[in-house]
Scaffold this active site. Structure first.
Site, PDB file in Angstrom:
ATOM      1  N   LYS A 179       0.852  -1.194   0.000  1.00 27.71           N
ATOM      2  CA  LYS A 179       0.000   0.000   0.000  1.00 27.71           C
ATOM      3  C   LYS A 179       0.881   1.234   0.000  1.00 27.71           C
ATOM      4  CE  LYS A 179       0.962   1.185   4.449  1.00 27.71           C
ATOM      5  NZ  LYS A 179       1.721   2.411   4.821  1.00 27.71           N
ATOM      6  N   ASP A 196      -1.734  -1.650  10.499  1.00 21.14           N
ATOM      7  CA  ASP A 196      -2.081  -1.634   9.073  1.00 21.14           C
ATOM      8  C   ASP A 196      -2.839  -2.884   8.628  1.00 21.14           C
ATOM      9  OD1 ASP A 196      -1.030   0.850   8.463  1.00 21.14           O
ATOM     10  OD2 ASP A 196       0.931   0.065   7.872  1.00 21.14           O
TER      11      ASP A 196
END
Length: 276
Positions: A8, A136
């Site tokens: 990401k 995350d």
């Protein structure tokens, strides 16, 4: 079962305040990118669950790897042993880069084991387990653009489409432990919330979507500034460090050759792909 845990990037990252428990309140936009590890999960031929890691070196024993932590957290959540399974992880995404590679591996482990063993957990239930593994990790359960707030685990979908734009990643040799990036940070609250600023044109994001970690990381790794400048000179409409670093990304509205990026950044890890 073979899965491809993706990385990401962070589009803007504001550190708003320090909490009494030592964590920080943040606001950032997480966007999935097509740089992948390879994860295989199969029923074990032995009586215990194993993890075998190949590819990029990972400096931790298997039981401390986020993949195994995720597997153990899932066992605790369902209330019984799940194994044995054999897990094979081939690392391609660099660690210490701010790209969430380890978190993605953990989240995809949860999704893969849930499917392989027909546990029947939905995404929200898996995300709750993922949140116990790392900040995350829940994002990668949903794996779509999200506004992350709180300590990064409070997620809300955001309408953001960068489809067909080119993403370039450059990872210098140095890595940044997240704790070190936070250590010297000075929290501040921008005048406008991140969700309002990201609604503007990506061509304006260099001024609108700063990464607060750059203030503490760049003095330690000044190469980050030159990478950002080189990506901008090559045509990136937005360039920033991802997460707590040290990877830098550029978003292009035109195609760019991977060979050109490799030549621009010798002895660094690079990736060129197309956003979905």
């Amino acid at each position: 079962m073979i899965l491809f845990p993706n990385a990401k990037i962070n589009l803007g990252l504001d550190i708003l305040s320090r909490r009494a428990d030592g964590y920080h309140e943040i606001e950032t936009i997480l966007y999935p990118i097509p740089w992948h590890d390879i994860l295989e999960i199969v029923p074990a031929g032995d009586e215990r669950t194993t993890l075998t890691v190949t590819g990029r070196p990972v400096d931790c024993p298997p039981e401390k790897n986020l993949v195994m932590k995720a597997f153990r957290a899932l066992e605790q959540a369902v209330g019984h042993d799940l194994g044995p399974v054999d897990i094979y992880l081939h690392k391609i995404v660099p660690d210490g880069a701010g790209l969430g590679g380890g978190s993605s591996d953990a989240a995809f482990t949860l999704k893969g084991v849930n499917q392989l063993l027909a546990l029947g957990l939905n995404d929200d239930e898996l995300a709750a387990v993922a949140a116990t593994v790392g900040a995350d990790c829940p994002f990668f359960i949903y794996n779509r653009p999200m506004l992350a707030t709180g300590i990064g685990t409070t997620l809300a979908p955001i309408d953001l489409n960068l489809r067909d734009m080119t993403i370039v990643l450059v990872k210098p040799p140095e890595s940044v432990p997240t704790a070190l990036a936070y250590r010297d940070i000075t929290p501040s609250r921008p005048d406008l919330p991140l969700a309002s600023r990201v609604a503007d044109s990506p061509c304006k994001w260099n001024n609108l979507l700063p990464n607060a970690f750059e203030a503490t990381v760049i003095p330690k790794i000044p190469t980050i500034t030159s990478i950002k400048q080189a990506l901008g000179d090559a045509g990136a409409i937005y360039a920033a460090m991802s997460g707590s670093g040290s990877a830098v990304f550029g978003i292009f509205d035109t195609d760019i050759l991977a060979e050109k990026i490799e030549q621009m950044f010798p002895e660094m890890s690079t990736f060129v792909g197309t956003l979905a």
